[in-house]
Structures are given as C-alpha cells and as structure tokens.
Write a protein that holds these residues in place. Structure first.
Motif, PDB file in Angstrom:
ATOM      1  N   TRP A  65       3.851   8.849 -10.528  1.00  0.00           N
ATOM      2  CA  TRP A  65       2.969   9.137 -11.778  1.00  0.00           C
ATOM      3  C   TRP A  65       2.186  10.380 -12.096  1.00  0.00           C
ATOM      4  CZ3 TRP A  65       2.841   7.036 -16.613  1.00  0.00           C
ATOM      5  CH2 TRP A  65       1.720   7.469 -17.113  1.00  0.00           C
ATOM      6  N   SER A  66       1.619  10.865 -11.110  1.00  0.00           N
ATOM      7  CA  SER A  66       1.023  12.239 -11.224  1.00  0.00           C
ATOM      8  C   SER A  66       2.294  13.406 -11.471  1.00  0.00           C
ATOM      9  CB  SER A  66       0.371  12.464  -9.778  1.00  0.00           C
ATOM     10  OG  SER A  66      -0.653  11.724  -9.553  1.00  0.00           O
ATOM     11  N   ALA A  67       3.260  13.277 -10.909  1.00  0.00           N
ATOM     12  CA  ALA A  67       4.336  14.190 -11.264  1.00  0.00           C
ATOM     13  C   ALA A  67       4.930  14.128 -12.599  1.00  0.00           C
ATOM     14  CB  ALA A  67       5.450  13.977  -9.946  1.00  0.00           C
ATOM     15  N   PHE A  68       5.136  12.905 -12.979  1.00  0.00           N
ATOM     16  CA  PHE A  68       5.389  12.792 -14.432  1.00  0.00           C
ATOM     17  C   PHE A  68       4.293  13.263 -15.477  1.00  0.00           C
ATOM     18  CE2 PHE A  68       5.452   9.830 -18.054  1.00  0.00           C
ATOM     19  CZ  PHE A  68       6.847  10.051 -18.553  1.00  0.00           C
ATOM     20  N   ARG A  86       0.792  -1.250   0.028  1.00  0.00           N
ATOM     21  CA  ARG A  86       0.051   0.116  -0.050  1.00  0.00           C
ATOM     22  C   ARG A  86       0.979   1.422   0.027  1.00  0.00           C
ATOM     23  NH1 ARG A  86      -4.993  -1.513   0.437  1.00  0.00           N
ATOM     24  NH2 ARG A  86      -5.374  -3.673   1.458  1.00  0.00           N
ATOM     25  N   ARG A  87       1.903   1.207   0.777  1.00  0.00           N
ATOM     26  CA  ARG A  87       2.862   2.507   0.728  1.00  0.00           C
ATOM     27  C   ARG A  87       3.452   2.519  -0.609  1.00  0.00           C
ATOM     28  NH1 ARG A  87       3.749   0.155   5.912  1.00  0.00           N
ATOM     29  NH2 ARG A  87       5.511  -0.981   5.115  1.00  0.00           N
ATOM     30  N   VAL A  88       3.824   1.249  -1.154  1.00  0.00           N
ATOM     31  CA  VAL A  88       4.693   1.756  -2.693  1.00  0.00           C
ATOM     32  C   VAL A  88       3.427   1.984  -3.430  1.00  0.00           C
ATOM     33  CG1 VAL A  88       5.418   0.219  -4.462  1.00  0.00           C
ATOM     34  CG2 VAL A  88       6.102  -0.200  -1.911  1.00  0.00           C
ATOM     35  N   LEU A  89       2.429   1.499  -3.352  1.00  0.00           N
ATOM     36  CA  LEU A  89       1.170   2.103  -4.187  1.00  0.00           C
ATOM     37  C   LEU A  89       1.153   3.489  -4.151  1.00  0.00           C
ATOM     38  CD1 LEU A  89      -1.222   1.700  -6.157  1.00  0.00           C
ATOM     39  CD2 LEU A  89      -2.565   0.873  -4.424  1.00  0.00           C
ATOM     40  N   GLU A  90       0.982   3.948  -3.038  1.00  0.00           N
ATOM     41  CA  GLU A  90       0.856   5.407  -3.000  1.00  0.00           C
ATOM     42  C   GLU A  90       2.029   6.253  -3.375  1.00  0.00           C
ATOM     43  OE1 GLU A  90      -0.678   9.243  -2.142  1.00  0.00           O
ATOM     44  OE2 GLU A  90      -1.724   7.216  -2.006  1.00  0.00           O
ATOM     45  N   ARG A  91       3.137   5.831  -3.261  1.00  0.00           N
ATOM     46  CA  ARG A  91       4.252   6.290  -3.827  1.00  0.00           C
ATOM     47  C   ARG A  91       4.437   6.330  -5.250  1.00  0.00           C
ATOM     48  NH1 ARG A  91       8.616   2.861  -2.880  1.00  0.00           N
ATOM     49  NH2 ARG A  91       8.734   2.664  -5.205  1.00  0.00           N
ATOM     50  N   LYS A  92       3.929   5.251  -5.944  1.00  0.00           N
ATOM     51  CA  LYS A  92       4.121   5.037  -7.187  1.00  0.00           C
ATOM     52  C   LYS A  92       2.922   6.225  -8.046  1.00  0.00           C
ATOM     53  CE  LYS A  92       6.255   0.817  -7.991  1.00  0.00           C
ATOM     54  NZ  LYS A  92       7.203   1.309  -8.896  1.00  0.00           N
ATOM     55  N   ARG A  93       1.874   6.210  -7.388  1.00  0.00           N
ATOM     56  CA  ARG A  93       0.825   7.316  -7.716  1.00  0.00           C
ATOM     57  C   ARG A  93       1.343   8.687  -7.593  1.00  0.00           C
ATOM     58  NH1 ARG A  93      -4.360   4.346  -4.867  1.00  0.00           N
ATOM     59  NH2 ARG A  93      -5.233   3.062  -6.680  1.00  0.00           N
ATOM     60  N   GLN A  94       2.199   8.927  -6.607  1.00  0.00           N
ATOM     61  CA  GLN A  94       2.595  10.153  -6.695  1.00  0.00           C
ATOM     62  C   GLN A  94       3.594  10.502  -7.825  1.00  0.00           C
ATOM     63  OE1 GLN A  94       4.109  10.500  -2.606  1.00  0.00           O
ATOM     64  NE2 GLN A  94       2.028  10.840  -1.512  1.00  0.00           N
TER      65      GLN A  94
END
Length: 112
Positions: A99-102, A89-97
């Motif tokens: 992706w959003s920045a990218f 879940r922590r990795v998912l949140e980090r990957k979403r952030q």
C-alpha cells in the motif's frame, strides 16, 4: 473525499488490509470489527455483514486468522471471535508495504 465519491472497488481491493489492521489490536467478533472500522474512519468504512463475514471466513481458511466461539459478554448466544495468526501478521506487514509503495507512486503522478 466524502463517502459518496468513494469507489467500492477500492474497498474490496483493500478489505484484507483493513480487516487485518483492525484485528492487530486484538481479537474481536464481527460487530466489534464493524464498530471499530466505523469509529476509526468516522463512518467512512461502514461494513455490512454480507461483505464482512465472507472475507473473515476466507482469511480464516487461508490461515491468516483463527476463529473461536466464546460466550457472549452480554449473556446472549456465543460469538465467534477472530484473531491474527503469525501468518496474518506477516501478510499485514506485506500489504502495508504494498500500500505504501502504491500510494507513493500515485502521489508522484499527482505531483508532477
């Protein structure tokens, strides 16, 4: 963008984000994951077992997923169900952030 124009490397580079997002809904076995990805993207993500299972096994080894064999609901052989761990879940949140920045950066380039 239609599927024929899609670069497979983009899928490979975001496979973890995609799989973690799907499994956020709850535990699933491989065919369910494939079906969910296909349904939610109207067929855009049509995973093959050859790419799905190595990714699931890798993510299990890293501790992002847990896997457990359970009886089939259709009376067939037992199936391996995958679910997110707290680390997942922590990795998912980090990957979403990430992706959003990218995505914002790419949009800024397109809108200049």
């Amino acid at each position: 963008m239609d599927k024929e124009m899609f670069n497979e490397k983009l899928l490979q580079g975001n496979l973890e984000l995609i799989l973690l997002s799907i499994l956020e809904e709850g535990e699933m076995y491989g065919l369910e994951i494939i079906t969910e990805a296909n349904a939610h993207t109207k067929g855009f993500f049509d995973f093959k077992e050859g790419s799905l299972y190595p990714a699931l096994h890798r993510m299990t080894r890293t501790g992002w997923l847990e896997a457990e064999h359970q009886p089939s609901d259709k009376g067939g052989p037992r199936q391996r169900y995958y679910r997110l761990t707290d680390a997942g879940r922590r990795v998912l949140e980090r990957k979403r952030q990430e992706w959003s920045a990218f995505n914002r950066a790419v949009q800024a380039l397109q809108n200049r």
